[in-house]
Design an enzyme around this catalytic site. Structure first.
Site, PDB file in Angstrom:
ATOM      1  CG  HIS A  49      -1.761   1.145   1.467  1.00 23.75           C
ATOM      2  ND1 HIS A  49      -3.128   1.096   1.363  1.00 23.75           N
ATOM      3  CD2 HIS A  49      -1.459   2.418   1.817  1.00 23.75           C
ATOM      4  CE1 HIS A  49      -3.618   2.289   1.616  1.00 23.75           C
ATOM      5  NE2 HIS A  49      -2.627   3.117   1.906  1.00 23.75           N
ATOM      6  CD  GLU A  50       1.949   3.892   3.477  1.00 27.17           C
ATOM      7  OE1 GLU A  50       2.411   4.942   2.990  1.00 27.17           O
ATOM      8  OE2 GLU A  50       0.782   3.800   3.899  1.00 27.17           O
ATOM      9  CG  HIS A  53       0.341   6.145  -0.597  1.00 27.09           C
ATOM     10  ND1 HIS A  53      -0.752   6.753  -1.153  1.00 27.09           N
ATOM     11  CD2 HIS A  53      -0.122   5.478   0.489  1.00 27.09           C
ATOM     12  CE1 HIS A  53      -1.825   6.455  -0.424  1.00 27.09           C
ATOM     13  NE2 HIS A  53      -1.475   5.671   0.575  1.00 27.09           N
ATOM     14  CG  ASP A 153      -4.404   6.836   1.934  1.00 29.36           C
ATOM     15  OD1 ASP A 153      -3.446   7.565   2.233  1.00 29.36           O
ATOM     16  OD2 ASP A 153      -4.331   5.598   1.857  1.00 29.36           O
TER      17      ASP A 153
END
Ligand SMILES: [Zn+2]
Length: 349
Positions: A49-50, A53, A153
């Protein structure tokens, strides 16, 4: 982030693990191998997930400093979010988690596993169940992050949307207020249902406040350069001076820090802290060069003061000498920047 350990790096981005993650590993190792494996896979899911980003951020020109992984999610630290791209950078996280959940759903179904939303993994005994749990965790990670609780987010997406119709600072303020309102709701629900929510609420509340203050400061200081705020008649110290000489200078000039200069060359800075780190009886024999700070930040006159303030904070420094063509032309402290920004904010109220 304090209490984080460096763990490795991927795509040149340093990965840090928050200590609570290790604590969680320790707790879950009591329940056996499978719950422990689930925690490791949760860690991998947060990491994916990170990374999403960070890679999108990097695509838009942001410098990624590091990723810190917490059990409740992660933090990708970027050097300033590229204006106009916050929406894409924020939205890719939940999108990636939900997509990963969907892939696991298809994968599990293909192999005849019974795939349904389930987070009860403590009493698991079969390795097959792990696919279902990790799928559920990724869906949870994705859906939870869509909630518009800034700085999560969803809250960033909200700010990006609002900032297309109003000033960035105003958009931040509204997003933070909504985030803090939701944090209070989370904490309240957490008391009755799940204590994790209380911890998350705490992070949202504090995180939102911090980011609002920093946005407020950056907008107040916009366009102000180092040369506008620096002290020009700089008092310098010689590296050969003893700490006793330095004490006299401190009392006479009443600044807390000074550049150390020898033969026209800047060697470092010395502050009251370095003086106090040496026992008083040794001041007469200790020289400035023995205790001065050499690893410093050098400012240029055209640098934005907000950028300098950020760099000083990251490095835990209080002040910076200002150099132009190798020549010392000024000195600027974090306290001065802060005081000035407070005055500017008063003016705008
Ligand atoms: Zn995210």
């Amino acid at each position: 982030m304090p209490w984080s350990l460096k763990f490795g790096s991927i795509f040149g981005i340093p990965i840090e693990l928050h200590i609570t993650f290790l604590l969680l590993l320790l707790i879950f190792s009591i329940f056996g191998f499978i719950p422990l494996l689930v925690i490791v896979l949760l860690f991998a899911s947060v990491l994916v997930h990170e990374l999403a980003h960070s890679l999108v951020g990097r695509h838009y020109g942001a410098k990624i400093k590091k990723i810190t992984l917490l059990p409740i999610g992660g933090v990708s630290q970027m050097e300033a979010i590229p204006k106009g791209h916050e929406f894409a950078i924020a939205v890719i996280g939940p999108f990636t988690s939900i997509a990963l959940g969907a892939v696991l759903f298809l994968f599990g179904s293909l192999f005849g596993l019974n795939m349904y939303f389930d987070l009860n993994w403590v009493e698991l005994t079969s390795l097959k169940d792990i696919v279902r749990i990790v799928m559920s965790l990724n869906f949870l990670l994705g859906l939870f992050n869509i909630i518009p609780a800034f700085p999560m987010d969803g809250g960033r997406v909200l700010r990006a949307f609002l900032s297309t119709r109003m000033e960035y600072l105003k958009a931040t303020e509204i997003s933070v207020r909504i985030g803090q309102g939701l944090a209070i709701v989370f904490a309240f629900v957490g008391v009755f249902y799940n204590p994790w929510l209380i911890i998350i609420a705490f992070f949202i509340y504090i995180g939102g406040m911090g980011e609002y203050q920093s946005t407020q400061m950056s907008s107040a200081l916009k366009g102000i350069k180092v040369k506008d705020l620096m002290v020009k008649d700089v008092v310098t110290v010689s590296p050969q001076d003893t700490l006793e000489d330095f004490e006299k200078l401190l009392i006479e000039k009443r600044h807390k820090g000074y550049p150390v200069v020898f033969d026209g060359n800047l060697l470092g800075i010395i502050t009251i802290n370095e003086l106090l780190s040496v026992p008083r009886i040794k001041w007469i024999e200790t020289k400035v060069q023995d205790v001065m700070v050499k690893d410093i930040i050098i400012a240029s006159p055209k640098m934005e003061v907000f950028e300098l303030h950020k760099k000083l904070t990251e490095k835990n420094l209080g002040r910076a000498p200002v150099l132009e063509n190798g020549k010392l032309i000024g000195f600027i402290s974090k306290t001065d920047i802060l005081k000035f920004s407070e005055i500017l904010m008063l003016k705008r109220m």
